[in-house]
Motif scaffolding. Structure first.
Motif, PDB file in Angstrom:
ATOM      1  N   THR A 224      29.062  39.882  44.174  1.00  0.00           N
ATOM      2  CA  THR A 224      27.841  40.749  44.304  1.00  0.00           C
ATOM      3  C   THR A 224      26.743  40.252  44.650  1.00  0.00           C
ATOM      4  O   THR A 224      25.914  40.742  45.740  1.00  0.00           O
TER       5      THR A 224
ATOM      6  N   TRP B 224      38.561  45.543  38.595  1.00  0.00           N
ATOM      7  CA  TRP B 224      37.549  46.892  39.500  1.00  0.00           C
ATOM      8  C   TRP B 224      38.244  46.531  40.253  1.00  0.00           C
ATOM      9  O   TRP B 224      38.771  48.372  41.152  1.00  0.00           O
TER      10      TRP B 224
ATOM     11  N   LEU C  79      31.201  48.212  43.316  1.00  0.00           N
ATOM     12  CA  LEU C  79      30.677  46.985  42.750  1.00  0.00           C
ATOM     13  C   LEU C  79      30.018  46.986  41.709  1.00  0.00           C
ATOM     14  O   LEU C  79      29.670  46.381  40.448  1.00  0.00           O
TER      15      LEU C  79
END
Length: 185
Positions: A79, A155, A141
């Motif tokens: 991320t 996720w 995210l």
């Protein structure tokens, strides 16, 4: 592809292996370099996320470094790196996949289309560290992480994911232990 970057995660502690996996040589080539070479078949825009840049600088050239202050979970490292990349698509790879090859990765780019997440799947579940992510999935995210969750599997299970169709499932093999290393051809 001009609209694709690659992010290679090389920030793990390698605790199960007992030594830095990124530096383990297969046929005289460190695993990190093998992954980099495979990614070069898809893009010239390659990022390596690591806490140990000084260990790897001598084996990689023409790479963008993203320094971690300390090893983090793969989803957090991804991320943070994803936020620094400006291309529409990102190819995410682990550095410990000795059977990965550039020709196969290049063929997989043909599967990119309408879906925002295109990831390989094995019997154990999603293989998030061999997949393509479109920029428009980044807010999801970020929201997932902001809620305190840290599971890539969870996720992905909450998203609309297109499964990568692999002609050679062996490319998903990753080296986590000395026993795994013994299995590499």
């Amino acid at each position: 592809m001009d609209n694709l970057s690659a992010i290679i995660l090389a920030g793990g502690k390698s605790s199960r292996m007992g030594q830095d996996k990124a530096l383990i040589e297969i046929d005289g080539v460190p695993l990190l370099k093998r992954t980099y070479d495979a990614a070069k078949h898809c893009t010239d825009s390659i990022y390596v996320v690591t806490s140990w840049r000084d260990r790897y600088e001598s084996i990689l050239s023409d790479v963008n470094w993203i320094d971690e202050s300390a090893p983090r979970s793969p989803i957090i490292a991804f991320t943070e790196a994803f936020q620094q990349v400006s291309t529409e698509w990102v190819l995410l790879l682990a550095c410990d996949m000795p059977r990965l090859n550039g020709e196969t990765l290049q063929e997989l780019t043909a599967q990119l289309g309408e879906s925002s997440i295109v990831v390989a799947r094995s019997e154990e579940g999603w293989e998030p560290l061999c997949g393509f992510y479109r920029r428009d999935c980044l807010p999801s995210l970020q929201n997932y992480l902001a809620s305190g969750k840290r599971s890539f599997q969870d996720w992905l299970n909450s998203e609309n994911v297109q499964e990568l169709e692999l002609s050679d499932r062996q490319i998903l093999f990753n080296c986590n232990t000395p026993t795994d290393l013994e299995q590499v051809d």
